[in-house]
Every structure is written in structure tokens, then in C-alpha cells.
Design a protein around this motif. Structure first.
Motif, short mmCIF file in Angstrom:
data_model
loop_
_atom_site.label_atom_id
_atom_site.label_comp_id
_atom_site.label_asym_id
_atom_site.label_seq_id
_atom_site.Cartn_x
_atom_site.Cartn_y
_atom_site.Cartn_z
N PHE A 98 -27.60 25.81 -9.40
CA PHE A 98 -27.31 25.58 -10.82
C PHE A 98 -26.63 24.22 -11.07
CE2 PHE A 98 -27.17 30.20 -10.06
CZ PHE A 98 -28.21 30.59 -10.89
N TYR A 99 -25.55 23.93 -10.32
CA TYR A 99 -24.81 22.67 -10.47
C TYR A 99 -24.37 22.41 -11.91
CZ TYR A 99 -26.71 21.77 -5.80
OH TYR A 99 -27.05 21.86 -4.47
N LEU A 100 -23.80 23.42 -12.55
CA LEU A 100 -23.35 23.26 -13.94
C LEU A 100 -22.03 22.49 -14.00
CD1 LEU A 100 -24.07 26.76 -15.56
CD2 LEU A 100 -25.58 24.81 -15.32
N SER A 101 -21.88 21.69 -15.05
CA SER A 101 -20.63 20.96 -15.25
C SER A 101 -19.60 21.88 -15.92
CB SER A 101 -20.87 19.75 -16.16
OG SER A 101 -21.22 20.19 -17.47
N ALA A 102 -18.33 21.43 -15.94
CA ALA A 102 -17.28 22.21 -16.60
C ALA A 102 -17.58 22.37 -18.09
CB ALA A 102 -15.91 21.55 -16.39
N THR A 103 -18.17 21.33 -18.70
CA THR A 103 -18.50 21.41 -20.13
C THR A 103 -19.56 22.48 -20.39
OG1 THR A 103 -17.96 19.09 -20.51
CG2 THR A 103 -19.42 20.14 -22.11
N THR A 104 -20.62 22.49 -19.55
CA THR A 104 -21.67 23.50 -19.70
C THR A 104 -21.11 24.90 -19.50
OG1 THR A 104 -23.27 21.90 -18.84
CG2 THR A 104 -23.97 24.21 -18.94
N LEU A 105 -20.23 25.03 -18.50
CA LEU A 105 -19.57 26.33 -18.28
C LEU A 105 -18.74 26.73 -19.49
CD1 LEU A 105 -18.35 26.16 -14.57
CD2 LEU A 105 -19.98 27.79 -15.54
N GLY A 106 -18.10 25.72 -20.11
CA GLY A 106 -17.31 26.00 -21.31
C GLY A 106 -18.16 26.54 -22.44
N TRP A 107 -19.34 25.95 -22.65
CA TRP A 107 -20.25 26.44 -23.68
C TRP A 107 -20.78 27.83 -23.33
CZ3 TRP A 107 -20.12 24.72 -28.31
CH2 TRP A 107 -19.86 23.37 -28.58
N LEU A 108 -21.12 28.03 -22.05
CA LEU A 108 -21.62 29.34 -21.61
C LEU A 108 -20.54 30.41 -21.79
CD1 LEU A 108 -24.02 30.78 -20.25
CD2 LEU A 108 -22.97 30.24 -18.04
N ASN A 109 -19.29 29.99 -21.61
CA ASN A 109 -18.17 30.91 -21.74
C ASN A 109 -18.06 31.50 -23.15
OD1 ASN A 109 -15.63 32.03 -20.60
ND2 ASN A 109 -14.69 30.76 -22.16
N PHE A 110 -18.58 30.77 -24.16
CA PHE A 110 -18.51 31.26 -25.54
C PHE A 110 -19.32 32.54 -25.73
CE2 PHE A 110 -16.94 27.00 -26.84
CZ PHE A 110 -15.85 27.43 -27.59
N ALA A 111 -20.20 32.86 -24.78
CA ALA A 111 -20.93 34.13 -24.83
C ALA A 111 -19.94 35.29 -24.81
CB ALA A 111 -21.89 34.25 -23.66
N GLY A 112 -18.75 35.03 -24.25
CA GLY A 112 -17.72 36.06 -24.19
C GLY A 112 -17.13 36.45 -25.53
N LEU A 113 -17.45 35.71 -26.58
CA LEU A 113 -16.99 36.10 -27.92
C LEU A 113 -17.59 37.44 -28.35
CD1 LEU A 113 -17.01 32.69 -29.84
CD2 LEU A 113 -15.03 34.06 -29.22
N SER A 114 -18.60 37.89 -27.60
CA SER A 114 -19.17 39.21 -27.87
C SER A 114 -18.11 40.30 -27.72
CB SER A 114 -20.33 39.50 -26.91
OG SER A 114 -19.87 39.50 -25.56
N ALA A 115 -17.01 39.99 -27.01
CA ALA A 115 -15.92 40.95 -26.83
C ALA A 115 -15.37 41.41 -28.17
CB ALA A 115 -14.80 40.34 -25.99
N VAL A 116 -15.28 40.48 -29.12
CA VAL A 116 -14.79 40.83 -30.47
C VAL A 116 -15.74 41.83 -31.12
CG1 VAL A 116 -14.18 39.95 -32.75
CG2 VAL A 116 -13.68 38.59 -30.71
N ILE A 117 -17.06 41.58 -30.94
CA ILE A 117 -18.07 42.49 -31.50
C ILE A 117 -17.93 43.87 -30.86
CG2 ILE A 117 -20.56 42.87 -31.83
CD1 ILE A 117 -20.90 39.81 -31.49
N GLY A 118 -17.68 43.89 -29.55
CA GLY A 118 -17.56 45.16 -28.83
C GLY A 118 -16.44 46.03 -29.36
N THR A 119 -15.26 45.42 -29.63
CA THR A 119 -14.13 46.21 -30.14
C THR A 119 -14.44 46.78 -31.53
OG1 THR A 119 -13.08 44.23 -31.07
CG2 THR A 119 -12.43 44.87 -28.85
N ILE A 120 -15.17 46.00 -32.33
CA ILE A 120 -15.50 46.45 -33.69
C ILE A 120 -16.54 47.58 -33.65
CG2 ILE A 120 -16.56 45.77 -35.90
CD1 ILE A 120 -15.43 42.92 -35.34
N ILE A 121 -17.58 47.38 -32.83
CA ILE A 121 -18.68 48.36 -32.78
C ILE A 121 -18.20 49.72 -32.28
CG2 ILE A 121 -20.83 48.96 -31.58
CD1 ILE A 121 -21.63 46.04 -31.73
N THR A 122 -17.47 49.74 -31.15
CA THR A 122 -17.03 51.03 -30.61
C THR A 122 -15.99 51.68 -31.52
OG1 THR A 122 -15.42 49.90 -29.19
CG2 THR A 122 -17.53 50.52 -28.20
N GLY A 123 -15.19 50.85 -32.20
CA GLY A 123 -14.23 51.40 -33.17
C GLY A 123 -14.94 52.14 -34.29
#
Length: 399
Positions: A247-272
Motif C-alpha cells: 500500500f505505502y500510504l502516507s500519513a495524510t492518506t491515512l488521516g483521510w481514511l481515518n475519517f471513515a471512523g466517523l461512522s461511530a457517531v452514526i452507530g450510537t444513534i442507530i442502535t439508540g
């Protein structure tokens, strides 16, 4: 009329927003090193796998300290705890960029975890005490969401700034953000309308320890421990995996990929929302099964977009599980132990995360990525079995 005026005194949107912003930044300060292990290892001329100890220790001290600060939040002014935690974190961030020994750097990052815990511990308790019951789910949901966004925001912004300049500059900018928000603390956090508890701090700790004698409680604490062992351990090692071949991803690319984790907010709302129409126990099993599938998706995919989807799903279901387990634990324990059980659960989760980051790092070193995924799948399956046992115990106790 008097009660209403008291409500209005503390429960305003600006107050909630300030609390959420502080929680976001201080929780985030514990996670700022997760995507920059390589850069830290280069600065201190150490093996990249040794750099993972930075996050492990910071997260471990954060977990332990949260339980220490929890009882204190009933005895000490919220404003004082918030300022002590924020100023301590800012000082440690500045100190971390000037120390030239990796050992001192580890100590400094551990202290960040210690001080940062004071802020969410104080503000979660403050919000719970000073919010009318009919607004409490919404207010607490905002606090949990702020914690999740803090994890994502801090890792991403620090990774991007590190690529742009250096991790030292990134840490200084992050400390500046916390300092700027702290200027509003004297005006944004009012005196609590609930008087401090008359119980001793020692009594609060003893009551919390007694909860560990209930095997159903212990099982669900283990569910949280194993869940975060897999989630945080795997998240941390993704940095090594995606920065290496193929893969050889840069820290910036990893940072953008990390934003996929915002789904956590959706998860708390949906299960609630779903818990209003589907039994919490059924939802828990579905989410734990989905965590297993997410781990397999991340571990055995060669396409970045598929791995990104796996990260999205992992965060979605891991954090979707949180309100379910917390609700089930609160129904098991007496009402006057609900604060203690929340602290114990958080301690279990974060201790699992810090230990998982450390131990899975050793596995990665000796058994490579496939060994890590095999163990994560095994532990996720074990967690599913533990949850089924815990649910059966709850059913037996209600017969």
C-alpha cells in the motif's frame, strides 16, 4: 418556577457545545500518536514497533485516571477539574516536543492520558446532573459523539500536519486549540444545581469494587475489554500495515481514511433508536457478529476501498454496541451504583484497548498481519459467546 430557572441556569446550548468541544479535544489528545508511529520512531531512532508504546501507555493511564476522577467529580468543582485537566494536558504537549529522551517522552505522553481524563470525567457527570430527564438522552448522546469525533479528528489533523510540517508542530498547534477553548471555561461552565455528595470518596470506591462480585457484571465488562482489545489494537496496527507493501500510504492518506471512523457517531444513534423497537440483547448479538465480519474484511482485503469500508463498519458496530452494553449494565446494578458501573465499563474498554495495542504489536512482530487478524477473529468470536452467556444469566435472574 424556581426549578425551571435553575434548569435554564446551566442547561443552554452554548454550555453544551463548550462541554462537547472540550471533550472532543481532550479525549482526542490521548489518540494523537496513533497515525504517526513511524515519524516518532524516526525522531527518537527507535524501532517503529517500540513507538506503539506511546499510545498504549497514554491510553492505559487515561483509562485508570478516568476511574480515579469519576468519584472526585461528585466532590470537586467541575470548573476546577476541567481547568486542571486542560492545563496539565497543554503543558505535557509542549513538554513532549522538547524532551530528547524516548523514556521521558513516554512519561510525558502517559501524563497526557492522566490529565486528559479529568475533563470527560467531570463534564459527563456535570451534564448528567444538570440536564432535565427529558433532555438527558440527547445531551449524553452529544457527549459520547464528541468523544468519538475527538478520536477521529485528533488522529487525522495531527497526521496531516505531520506530513505538512512535523509532529512537533502538530502537537503545538493542538495544544493551542485546547488553550483557546479553555478561555471560555470560566464563563461557559456554571455552578452545578446539584449539591456535592455527602458520601466519602472511599465509600464510592468500595461500592464500585463490590460490583465486581456479580458474575453477570464481570462478563459484560469482559465484553467491553475484548471489544476494545480488538478495535484499538487493530486500528493502531493498521498504521504499520498500510504504510508498508503493497500500500505505502502516507500519513495524510491515512488521516483521510481515518475519517471513515466517523461512522461511530452514526452507530450510537442507530442502535439508540433501534433499541426502542428491538430488544437490546438481540441488537448486541447482531452487532458483535458484524464486528467479526468487519475484522475479516479489513484483514483479508487487498483493495483500499474495501478496507475503508471495513474500517467504516468496524467503527459503526463497535460504538453501536456501547449504548447497548451500558444500558444493560445499568439495569443489572442498583440505581445508586450507575455512576460507578459506567466508570468501570469505560476502564475495561480503555484498558482492553491499551493492552490490545501492546500485545497485538508483539503478535505482528512475530506472526505478521495474518497472525494479528487470526487472533482478532478468534477474540471477536469469543466475545460473541461471552455475550450469549451474559444474556442467559440475565434471563435466568428474571425468572
Amino acid at each position: 418556577m424556581e426549578a425551571k430557572s435553575k434548569e435554564n441556569l446551566v442547561q443552554t446550548k452554548p454550555n453544551l457545545m463548550l462541554s462537547a468541544l472540550l471533550i472532543m479535544l481532550l479525549v482526542g489528545s490521548v489518540y494523537i500518536s496513533q497515525l504517526i508511529f513511524q515519524e516518532i520512531s524516526q525522531s527518537y531512532h527507535i524501532d517503529i514497533l517500540a513507538a506503539r508504546n506511546v499510545f498504549s501507555l497514554s491510553c492505559f493511564f487515561y483509562a485508570i485516571s478516568f476511574f480515579i476522577y469519576g468519584p472526585l467529580s461528585d466532590k470537586v468543582s467541575t470548573k476546577l477539574l476541567v481547568l486542571v485537566g486542560s492545563i496539565g494536558t497543554v503543558c505535557c504537549l509542549f513538554l513532549s516536543v522538547i524532551v530528547d529522551s524516548f523514556t521521558l517522552y513516554l512519561v510525558t505522553m502517559s501524563l497526557i492520558g492522566f490529565f486528559a481524563a479529568a475533563v470527560p470525567a467531570a463534564l459527563f457527570a456535570y451534564t448528567a446532573k444538570n440536564t432535565p430527564n427529558h433532555k438527558l438522552p440527547q445531551a449524553m448522546g452529544m457527549m459520547i459523539s464528541a468523544s468519538i469525533v475527538g478520536m477521529i479528528f485528533s488522529r487525522s489533523i495531527v497526521a496531516m500536519l505531520t506530513d505538512l510540517r512535523s509532529w512537533q508542530v502538530a502537537f503545538i498547534i493542538y495544544a493551542g486549540l485546547i488553550t483557546a477553548v479553555c478561555l471560555f471555561v470560566p464563563y461557559g461552565i456554571k455552578r452545578s444545581i446539584i449539591q456535592p455528595s455527602t458520601n466519602s470518596v472511599r465509600g464510592t470506591y468500595l461500592a464500585a469494587i463490590k460490583l465486581l462480585l456479580d458474575k453477570t457484571v464481570v462478563i459484560f465488562l469482559l465484553v467491553g475489554f475484548l471489544l476494545f482489545f480488538v478495535y484499538l489494537g487493530l486500528s493502531s496496527l493498521l498504521t504499520f500495515y498500510l504504510k508498508s507493501s503493497p500500500f505505502y500510504l502516507s500519513a495524510t492518506t491515512l488521516g483521510w481514511l481515518n475519517f471513515a471512523g466517523l461512522s461511530a457517531v452514526i452507530g450510537t444513534i442507530i442502535t439508540g433508536k433501534l433499541s426502542q423497537i428491538i430488544k437490546e440483547r438481540s441488537l448486541l448479538i447482531i452487532c458483535l457478529l458484524a464486528v467479526c465480519i468487519s475484522v475479516v474484511t479489513i484483514g483479508y482485503s487487498s483493495a483500499i476501498y474495501v478496507i475503508g469500508f471495513g474500517i467504516f463498519a468496524l467503527f459503526l458496530f463497535v460504538f453501536g454496541i456501547q449504548p447497548l452494553v451500558i444500558a444493560m449494565l445499568n439495569k443489572i446494578v442498583p440505581i445508586n451504583s450507575r455512576g460507578a458501573i459506567s466508570s468501570l465499563y469505560l476502564l475495561s474498554c480503555l484498558a482492553g484497548g491499551s493492552i490490545g495495542t501492546y500485545l497485538l504489536g508483539i503478535v505482528y512482530q512475530n506472526m505478521t498481519w495474518n497472525g494479528v487478524i487470526a487472533i482478532c477473529v478468534l477474540l471477536s468470536t469469543l466475545n460473541l459467546i461471552l455475550a450469549l452467556v451474559g444474556i442467559q444469566l440475565i434471563k435466568n435472574n428474571h425468572k
